[in-house]
Write an enzyme that holds these catalytic residues in place. Structure first.
Site, PDB file in Angstrom:
ATOM      1  N   HIS A 115      -9.551   1.076   4.747  1.00 49.61           N
ATOM      2  CA  HIS A 115      -8.265   1.283   5.419  1.00 49.61           C
ATOM      3  C   HIS A 115      -8.455   2.250   6.588  1.00 49.61           C
ATOM      4  O   HIS A 115      -9.269   3.166   6.516  1.00 49.61           O
ATOM      5  CB  HIS A 115      -7.237   1.834   4.427  1.00 49.61           C
ATOM      6  N   SER A 136       3.421  -1.799  10.240  1.00 49.16           N
ATOM      7  CA  SER A 136       4.873  -1.875  10.420  1.00 49.16           C
ATOM      8  C   SER A 136       5.439  -3.257  10.099  1.00 49.16           C
ATOM      9  O   SER A 136       6.420  -3.688  10.711  1.00 49.16           O
ATOM     10  CB  SER A 136       5.277  -1.424  11.830  1.00 49.16           C
ATOM     11  N   GLU A 143      -5.333  -4.757  10.502  1.00 47.84           N
ATOM     12  CA  GLU A 143      -4.333  -3.722  10.725  1.00 47.84           C
ATOM     13  C   GLU A 143      -4.645  -2.963  12.013  1.00 47.84           C
ATOM     14  O   GLU A 143      -5.477  -2.048  12.023  1.00 47.84           O
ATOM     15  CB  GLU A 143      -4.324  -2.740   9.549  1.00 47.84           C
ATOM     16  N   ASN A 146       0.878  -1.169   0.000  1.00 48.97           N
ATOM     17  CA  ASN A 146       0.000   0.000   0.000  1.00 48.97           C
ATOM     18  C   ASN A 146       0.917   1.220   0.000  1.00 48.97           C
ATOM     19  O   ASN A 146       1.484   1.568   1.027  1.00 48.97           O
ATOM     20  CB  ASN A 146      -0.891  -0.034   1.249  1.00 48.97           C
ATOM     21  N   LYS A 156       0.159   4.232  -0.326  1.00 49.06           N
ATOM     22  CA  LYS A 156      -0.506   5.428   0.214  1.00 49.06           C
ATOM     23  C   LYS A 156      -0.264   6.603  -0.733  1.00 49.06           C
ATOM     24  O   LYS A 156      -0.186   6.405  -1.939  1.00 49.06           O
ATOM     25  CB  LYS A 156      -0.032   5.695   1.651  1.00 49.06           C
ATOM     26  N   GLY A 178       2.413   2.516  10.598  1.00 45.82           N
ATOM     27  CA  GLY A 178       3.335   3.633  10.415  1.00 45.82           C
ATOM     28  C   GLY A 178       4.048   4.055  11.679  1.00 45.82           C
ATOM     29  O   GLY A 178       4.697   5.095  11.711  1.00 45.82           O
ATOM     30  N   GLU A 222      -6.852   4.709   7.559  1.00 45.13           N
ATOM     31  CA  GLU A 222      -6.703   6.141   7.234  1.00 45.13           C
ATOM     32  C   GLU A 222      -7.968   6.668   6.561  1.00 45.13           C
ATOM     33  O   GLU A 222      -8.335   7.829   6.729  1.00 45.13           O
ATOM     34  CB  GLU A 222      -5.448   6.354   6.382  1.00 45.13           C
TER      35      GLU A 222
HETATM   36  P1  PGA Z   1       2.814   0.491   7.503  1.00 47.47           P
HETATM   37  O1  PGA Z   1       1.362   0.660   6.828  1.00 47.47           O
HETATM   38  O2  PGA Z   1       3.365  -0.808   6.987  1.00 47.47           O
HETATM   39  O3  PGA Z   1       3.603   1.680   7.029  1.00 47.47           O
HETATM   40  O4  PGA Z   1       2.612   0.471   8.974  1.00 47.47           O
HETATM   41  C1  PGA Z   1       0.508  -0.439   6.635  1.00 47.47           C
HETATM   42  C2  PGA Z   1      -0.812   0.016   6.066  1.00 47.47           C
HETATM   43  O5  PGA Z   1      -1.319   1.053   6.496  1.00 47.47           O
HETATM   44  O6  PGA Z   1      -1.388  -0.627   5.184  1.00 47.47           O
END
Ligand code: PGA
Length: 253
Positions: free
Chosen positions: A95, A212, A166, A10, A12, A172, A97
């Site tokens: 997601h 992460s 997640e 992803n 983003k 993140g 976000e």
């Molecule tokens: P990250 O993001 O691996 O940077 O923690 C994962 C995601 O939001 O899909």
């Protein structure tokens, strides 16, 4: 029955067009020899066409990070599932976000999920609890609410349906869930799917962990029985780390 692991990147809202094209070209080479794992990249929407062109003829799928349920019309800034069908293979839905930055509701995830399934693309339905929800012992309730709302009025799930677990506190932040916590929670998700549908559907459902995930922890996460893949953010932005993650996923099966 064995579930084919699915590792998706992803991206983003990261990477300009030139670095995005460079990363796609690098992945086309570095992922070429990996067998037994489904792999996909979800670039920002403006680079979807580039991704589809560069990855044409490879085993690397292309996904989008968001979708709108109406087919067409006066919806400035949105992209419809109908427009994306035939261009992308995967669609990330719900997601964290989208939920927490853009206020996307459980009802919206349900509308998106319905149309994406109807049009034959593969959804990656993302669910996950906030830190305070985990600390308050409400993780299972939150996941149950998110899943049951997303599944409303959907009578069956296709084989290999993808749920991305997640935990919001791990996204993140560098705070990966331990493999044990991730495993326990993915097993809970599978149980909720079994309760809502049936044991077969749950056994065929592919559950990704995200938050992460990186080249160092991929193998231990993928070694867990209920973790069938990874949804990777930051570590998907370099060919080397994403390739190592895909290799680790392939090696665990
Ligand atoms: P990250 O993001 O691996 O940077 O923690 C994962 C995601 O939001 O899909």
């Amino acid at each position: 029955m064995a579930r084919t692991p699915i590792v998706a990147g992803n991206w983003k809202m990261n990477l300009g067009r030139t670095p995005a094209r460079e990363l796609l070209t690098a992945l086309k080479g570095s992922l070429a020899g990996i067998e037994g794992v489904d792999m996909a990249v979800c670039p920002p929407a403006p680079w979807i066409g580039d991704a589809a062109d560069i990855l044409a003829g490879t085993k690397i799928g292309v996904g989008v990070q968001n979708v709108y349920w109406e087919a067409q019309g006066a919806f400035t800034g949105e992209q419809s599932a109908a427009q994306l069908a035939g261009v992308v293979d995967y669609v990330i839905i719900g997601h964290s976000e989208r939920r927490h930055v853009f206020g996307e509701t459980d009802e919206a995830t349900n509308k998106k999920l319905k149309v994406v399934l109807e049009l034959g693309m593969q959804p990656m339905l993302a669910v996950g609890e906030l830190r305070e929800e985990r600390e308050g012992g409400r993780t299972n309730d939150v996941l149950r609410r998110q899943l049951l709302a997303a599944f409303d009025d959907i009578s069956s799930l296709p084989e290999g349906f993808i749920v991305a677990y997640e935990p919001v506190w791990a996204i993140g932040t560098g705070l990966t869930a331990t493999p044990e916590i991730a495993q326990m929670t993915c097993a809970d998700i599978r149980a909720i799917v079994a309760e809502r549908y049936d044991e077969d559907t749950a056994a065929n459902c592919r559950i990704q962990y995200g938050g992460s995930a990186n080249a160092e922890n991929a193998a231990s996460l993928m070694g867990q029985p209920d973790i069938d893949g990874l949804l990777v953010g930051g570590a998907a932005l370099q060919a080397e780390s994403f390739t190592k993650i895909c290799q680790a996923a392939a090696a665990t099966r």
